[in-house]
Write a protein that holds these residues in place. Structure first.
Motif, PDB file in Angstrom:
ATOM      1  N   LEU A 168       0.872  -1.163   0.000  1.00 49.87           N
ATOM      2  CA  LEU A 168       0.000   0.000   0.000  1.00 49.87           C
ATOM      3  C   LEU A 168       0.911   1.216   0.000  1.00 49.87           C
ATOM      4  O   LEU A 168       1.853   1.289   0.792  1.00 49.87           O
ATOM      5  CB  LEU A 168      -0.881   0.036   1.252  1.00 49.87           C
ATOM      6  CG  LEU A 168      -1.957  -1.032   1.363  1.00 49.87           C
ATOM      7  CD1 LEU A 168      -2.624  -0.961   2.734  1.00 49.87           C
ATOM      8  CD2 LEU A 168      -2.990  -0.867   0.268  1.00 49.87           C
ATOM      9  N   ILE A 169       0.660   2.153  -0.888  1.00 49.23           N
ATOM     10  CA  ILE A 169       1.437   3.388  -0.925  1.00 49.23           C
ATOM     11  C   ILE A 169       0.561   4.472  -0.314  1.00 49.23           C
ATOM     12  O   ILE A 169      -0.550   4.723  -0.781  1.00 49.23           O
ATOM     13  CB  ILE A 169       1.883   3.727  -2.354  1.00 49.23           C
ATOM     14  CG1 ILE A 169       2.783   2.595  -2.871  1.00 49.23           C
ATOM     15  CG2 ILE A 169       2.594   5.080  -2.386  1.00 49.23           C
ATOM     16  CD1 ILE A 169       3.242   2.725  -4.271  1.00 49.23           C
ATOM     17  N   LEU A 201       3.908   0.538   2.552  1.00 48.79           N
ATOM     18  CA  LEU A 201       3.568  -0.446   3.570  1.00 48.79           C
ATOM     19  C   LEU A 201       3.487  -1.833   2.955  1.00 48.79           C
ATOM     20  O   LEU A 201       2.799  -2.028   1.952  1.00 48.79           O
ATOM     21  CB  LEU A 201       2.222  -0.099   4.216  1.00 48.79           C
ATOM     22  CG  LEU A 201       2.069   1.316   4.772  1.00 48.79           C
ATOM     23  CD1 LEU A 201       0.676   1.499   5.358  1.00 48.79           C
ATOM     24  CD2 LEU A 201       3.130   1.616   5.802  1.00 48.79           C
ATOM     25  N   ALA A 202       4.181  -2.781   3.542  1.00 46.73           N
ATOM     26  CA  ALA A 202       4.131  -4.164   3.077  1.00 46.73           C
ATOM     27  C   ALA A 202       2.840  -4.800   3.570  1.00 46.73           C
ATOM     28  O   ALA A 202       2.370  -4.517   4.677  1.00 46.73           O
ATOM     29  CB  ALA A 202       5.338  -4.936   3.596  1.00 46.73           C
ATOM     30  N   PRO A 206      -1.867  -3.821   6.142  1.00 45.99           N
ATOM     31  CA  PRO A 206      -0.405  -3.673   6.219  1.00 45.99           C
ATOM     32  C   PRO A 206       0.172  -4.469   7.381  1.00 45.99           C
ATOM     33  O   PRO A 206      -0.465  -4.627   8.421  1.00 45.99           O
ATOM     34  CB  PRO A 206      -0.201  -2.180   6.419  1.00 45.99           C
ATOM     35  CG  PRO A 206      -1.507  -1.646   6.868  1.00 45.99           C
ATOM     36  CD  PRO A 206      -2.573  -2.584   6.423  1.00 45.99           C
ATOM     37  N   VAL A 207       1.399  -4.983   7.177  1.00 45.25           N
ATOM     38  CA  VAL A 207       2.083  -5.724   8.237  1.00 45.25           C
ATOM     39  C   VAL A 207       3.355  -5.006   8.696  1.00 45.25           C
ATOM     40  O   VAL A 207       3.838  -5.265   9.787  1.00 45.25           O
ATOM     41  CB  VAL A 207       2.414  -7.175   7.821  1.00 45.25           C
ATOM     42  CG1 VAL A 207       1.139  -7.980   7.649  1.00 45.25           C
ATOM     43  CG2 VAL A 207       3.256  -7.223   6.572  1.00 45.25           C
TER      44      VAL A 207
END
Length: 99
Positions: free
Chosen positions: A16-17, A27-28, A37-38
């Motif tokens: 996610l940007i 965000l991963a 996100p993690v």
């Protein structure tokens, strides 16, 4: 905020940007739950330009050493994020400035 898929090295992954007033965060997310996100994968100063949007099979932007592909519907989000910093005079007036 918009979802993106990394292309090229180090491999395909969902991200996610998120563009805020102070930073551009990458965000991963999990492969099967790309809406959650993690971890924070990377952070860039807000003055980082997201464009130009390159067109391969789909629209692509480059952030740092990574390339991200995203759905065409988010191209306006990328353009607006850049315009907010680099060409604010091109943005329409805020319809609700008191909120």
């Amino acid at each position: 905020m918009f979802p993106a898929l990394s292309v090229g090295p180090p491999g395909m992954a969902n991200f996610l940007i998120v563009v805020t007033d102070t930073a551009v965060n990458v965000l991963a997310t999990r492969m099967l739950r790309s809406d959650r996100p993690v971890s924070v994968y990377a952070t860039f100063p807000r003055e980082t330009r997201l464009g130009p949007i390159l067109h391969a099979p789909g629209p692509i932007i480059e952030l740092g050493s990574m390339s991200f592909e995203f759905d065409e519907e988010y191209a306006a989000v990328v353009s607006a994020a850049d315009a907010e910093v680099f060409a604010p005079e091109t943005l329409p007036p805020d319809p609700l400035p008191d909120l």
